[in-house]
Design a protein around this motif. Structure first.
Motif, PDB file in Angstrom:
ATOM      1  N   TYR A 161      81.029  15.673   3.346  1.00 22.27           N
ATOM      2  CA  TYR A 161      81.877  16.812   3.721  1.00 22.27           C
ATOM      3  C   TYR A 161      82.018  17.857   2.614  1.00 22.27           C
ATOM      4  O   TYR A 161      82.907  18.695   2.660  1.00 22.27           O
ATOM      5  CB  TYR A 161      83.249  16.346   4.214  1.00 22.27           C
ATOM      6  CG  TYR A 161      83.113  15.360   5.337  1.00 22.27           C
ATOM      7  CD1 TYR A 161      82.675  15.776   6.587  1.00 22.27           C
ATOM      8  CD2 TYR A 161      83.360  14.008   5.125  1.00 22.27           C
ATOM      9  CE1 TYR A 161      82.502  14.862   7.616  1.00 22.27           C
ATOM     10  CE2 TYR A 161      83.191  13.095   6.154  1.00 22.27           C
ATOM     11  CZ  TYR A 161      82.759  13.524   7.395  1.00 22.27           C
ATOM     12  OH  TYR A 161      82.585  12.625   8.399  1.00 22.27           O
ATOM     13  N   ASN A 162      81.168  17.799   1.605  1.00 21.41           N
ATOM     14  CA  ASN A 162      81.136  18.835   0.576  1.00 21.41           C
ATOM     15  C   ASN A 162      79.767  19.501   0.632  1.00 21.41           C
ATOM     16  O   ASN A 162      78.811  19.027   0.024  1.00 21.41           O
ATOM     17  CB  ASN A 162      81.375  18.246  -0.815  1.00 21.41           C
ATOM     18  CG  ASN A 162      81.592  19.337  -1.841  1.00 21.41           C
ATOM     19  OD1 ASN A 162      82.688  19.842  -1.994  1.00 21.41           O
ATOM     20  ND2 ASN A 162      80.529  19.733  -2.524  1.00 21.41           N
ATOM     21  N   HIS A 163      79.680  20.559   1.428  1.00 18.23           N
ATOM     22  CA  HIS A 163      78.414  21.254   1.631  1.00 18.23           C
ATOM     23  C   HIS A 163      78.696  22.659   2.137  1.00 18.23           C
ATOM     24  O   HIS A 163      79.779  22.941   2.635  1.00 18.23           O
ATOM     25  CB  HIS A 163      77.542  20.505   2.650  1.00 18.23           C
ATOM     26  CG  HIS A 163      78.245  20.220   3.935  1.00 18.23           C
ATOM     27  ND1 HIS A 163      78.961  19.062   4.147  1.00 18.23           N
ATOM     28  CD2 HIS A 163      78.379  20.944   5.071  1.00 18.23           C
ATOM     29  CE1 HIS A 163      79.487  19.084   5.356  1.00 18.23           C
ATOM     30  NE2 HIS A 163      79.153  20.219   5.939  1.00 18.23           N
ATOM     31  N   PHE A 164      77.712  23.545   1.986  1.00 17.09           N
ATOM     32  CA  PHE A 164      77.838  24.850   2.632  1.00 17.09           C
ATOM     33  C   PHE A 164      77.351  24.700   4.063  1.00 17.09           C
ATOM     34  O   PHE A 164      76.592  23.773   4.388  1.00 17.09           O
ATOM     35  CB  PHE A 164      77.087  25.946   1.869  1.00 17.09           C
ATOM     36  CG  PHE A 164      75.589  25.895   1.965  1.00 17.09           C
ATOM     37  CD1 PHE A 164      74.923  26.402   3.071  1.00 17.09           C
ATOM     38  CD2 PHE A 164      74.836  25.374   0.928  1.00 17.09           C
ATOM     39  CE1 PHE A 164      73.539  26.370   3.165  1.00 17.09           C
ATOM     40  CE2 PHE A 164      73.453  25.341   1.001  1.00 17.09           C
ATOM     41  CZ  PHE A 164      72.806  25.833   2.134  1.00 17.09           C
ATOM     42  N   HIS A 165      77.788  25.599   4.950  1.00 12.72           N
ATOM     43  CA  HIS A 165      77.461  25.454   6.378  1.00 12.72           C
ATOM     44  C   HIS A 165      77.553  26.828   7.025  1.00 12.72           C
ATOM     45  O   HIS A 165      78.567  27.505   6.927  1.00 12.72           O
ATOM     46  CB  HIS A 165      78.484  24.510   7.005  1.00 12.72           C
ATOM     47  CG  HIS A 165      78.107  23.902   8.312  1.00 12.72           C
ATOM     48  ND1 HIS A 165      77.652  24.635   9.391  1.00 12.72           N
ATOM     49  CD2 HIS A 165      78.153  22.617   8.722  1.00 12.72           C
ATOM     50  CE1 HIS A 165      77.441  23.814  10.409  1.00 12.72           C
ATOM     51  NE2 HIS A 165      77.730  22.589  10.032  1.00 12.72           N
ATOM     52  N   THR A 166      76.489  27.249   7.701  1.00 12.31           N
ATOM     53  CA  THR A 166      76.501  28.533   8.413  1.00 12.31           C
ATOM     54  C   THR A 166      76.821  28.307   9.888  1.00 12.31           C
ATOM     55  O   THR A 166      76.873  27.169  10.363  1.00 12.31           O
ATOM     56  CB  THR A 166      75.136  29.243   8.335  1.00 12.31           C
ATOM     57  OG1 THR A 166      74.188  28.511   9.116  1.00 12.31           O
ATOM     58  CG2 THR A 166      74.663  29.396   6.901  1.00 12.31           C
ATOM     59  N   LEU A 167      76.970  29.395  10.594  1.00 13.59           N
ATOM     60  CA  LEU A 167      77.069  29.357  12.042  1.00 13.59           C
ATOM     61  C   LEU A 167      75.666  29.199  12.624  1.00 13.59           C
ATOM     62  O   LEU A 167      74.678  29.221  11.890  1.00 13.59           O
ATOM     63  CB  LEU A 167      77.701  30.654  12.558  1.00 13.59           C
ATOM     64  CG  LEU A 167      79.143  30.917  12.110  1.00 13.59           C
ATOM     65  CD1 LEU A 167      79.580  32.318  12.521  1.00 13.59           C
ATOM     66  CD2 LEU A 167      80.080  29.870  12.679  1.00 13.59           C
ATOM     67  N   VAL A 168      75.580  29.064  13.944  1.00 16.67           N
ATOM     68  CA  VAL A 168      74.286  28.961  14.618  1.00 16.67           C
ATOM     69  C   VAL A 168      73.574  30.312  14.538  1.00 16.67           C
ATOM     70  O   VAL A 168      74.119  31.331  14.962  1.00 16.67           O
ATOM     71  CB  VAL A 168      74.472  28.541  16.090  1.00 16.67           C
ATOM     72  CG1 VAL A 168      73.155  28.615  16.852  1.00 16.67           C
ATOM     73  CG2 VAL A 168      75.052  27.146  16.172  1.00 16.67           C
ATOM     74  N   GLU A 169      72.372  30.328  13.964  1.00 14.92           N
ATOM     75  CA  GLU A 169      71.569  31.542  13.817  1.00 14.92           C
ATOM     76  C   GLU A 169      70.094  31.165  13.912  1.00 14.92           C
ATOM     77  O   GLU A 169      69.731  30.009  13.687  1.00 14.92           O
ATOM     78  CB  GLU A 169      71.814  32.195  12.450  1.00 14.92           C
ATOM     79  CG  GLU A 169      73.237  32.645  12.207  1.00 14.92           C
ATOM     80  CD  GLU A 169      73.409  33.176  10.805  1.00 14.92           C
ATOM     81  OE1 GLU A 169      72.775  34.200  10.469  1.00 14.92           O
ATOM     82  OE2 GLU A 169      74.163  32.563  10.033  1.00 14.92           O
ATOM     83  N   LEU A 170      69.243  32.142  14.189  1.00 12.39           N
ATOM     84  CA  LEU A 170      67.809  31.881  14.241  1.00 12.39           C
ATOM     85  C   LEU A 170      67.236  31.648  12.837  1.00 12.39           C
ATOM     86  O   LEU A 170      66.445  30.740  12.631  1.00 12.39           O
ATOM     87  CB  LEU A 170      67.067  33.034  14.923  1.00 12.39           C
ATOM     88  CG  LEU A 170      65.595  32.759  15.234  1.00 12.39           C
ATOM     89  CD1 LEU A 170      65.432  31.529  16.124  1.00 12.39           C
ATOM     90  CD2 LEU A 170      64.959  33.973  15.886  1.00 12.39           C
ATOM     91  N   GLU A 171      67.662  32.467  11.866  1.00 11.92           N
ATOM     92  CA  GLU A 171      67.210  32.298  10.485  1.00 11.92           C
ATOM     93  C   GLU A 171      68.395  32.414   9.517  1.00 11.92           C
ATOM     94  O   GLU A 171      68.492  33.367   8.741  1.00 11.92           O
ATOM     95  CB  GLU A 171      66.125  33.315  10.133  1.00 11.92           C
ATOM     96  CG  GLU A 171      64.821  33.043  10.847  1.00 11.92           C
ATOM     97  CD  GLU A 171      63.655  33.870  10.315  1.00 11.92           C
ATOM     98  OE1 GLU A 171      63.846  34.696   9.399  1.00 11.92           O
ATOM     99  OE2 GLU A 171      62.551  33.673  10.836  1.00 11.92           O
ATOM    100  N   PRO A 172      69.294  31.428   9.543  1.00 13.34           N
ATOM    101  CA  PRO A 172      70.423  31.471   8.616  1.00 13.34           C
ATOM    102  C   PRO A 172      69.941  31.304   7.177  1.00 13.34           C
ATOM    103  O   PRO A 172      68.910  30.672   6.927  1.00 13.34           O
ATOM    104  CB  PRO A 172      71.275  30.274   9.050  1.00 13.34           C
ATOM    105  CG  PRO A 172      70.320  29.343   9.708  1.00 13.34           C
ATOM    106  CD  PRO A 172      69.270  30.215  10.347  1.00 13.34           C
TER     107      PRO A 172
END
Length: 150
Positions: free
Chosen positions: A41-52
């Motif tokens: 639970y210690n990580h970066f995380h983007t939203l759903v994207e085609l090329e995040p």
């Protein structure tokens, strides 16, 4: 063009540096990718994207030797989201003005440590990791990113 041969290991130049990402899922901010912590639970995380993408500004220009990425380790049903990752080095976030360091062709396993050597030793102060999703948009998350340079 000839490149000088550099023998020996580069030094870790990314820890604690300024970061950013294309979007942010909940509280999983970009800075978590260079905090030195590889815990669940210690990580970066983007939203759903085609090329995040995610990036780190090293604060000065380095010759980049390698990038070591640690895959997320706390999600059994989502660790294989990383299918292809491309790593660029340059002095701006414009991928067209950056040089290719290397790429990873997955999928990545849980907790997998991905070592991407930069054989051409690209120079720059920004290192950008892009997750390439050809089938459908998806999230991008890694526990830690370590950039080594000199």
């Amino acid at each position: 063009m000839c490149f000088p041969i550099h023998k020996g290991e580069g030094i870790l130049v990314s820890q604690g540096k300024t970061t950013g990402q294309s979007s942010t899922y909940q509280h999983y901010e970009s800075r978590l990718g260079v905090d030195g912590v590889k815990e669940p639970y210690n990580h970066f995380h983007t939203l759903v994207e085609l090329e995040p993408f995610w990036w780190v500004n090293l604060g000065q220009v380095y010759k980049i030797q390698k990038v070591v990425s640690t895959n997320r380790n706390a999600c059994n049903q989502c660790n294989d989201r990383l299918k292809k990752m491309v790593i660029y080095v340059g002095n701006s976030l414009d991928t067209c003005q950056m040089k290719l360091c290397g790429q990873f062709i997955g999928p990545a396993a849980p907790k997998q440590i991905i070592v991407t050597p930069c054989f051409a030793l690209p120079e720059g102060q920004i290192v950008k990791l892009t997750s390439v999703n050809t089938a459908a948009p998806d999230y991008f998350h890694l526990s830690e990113v370590e950039v080594y340079g000199f």
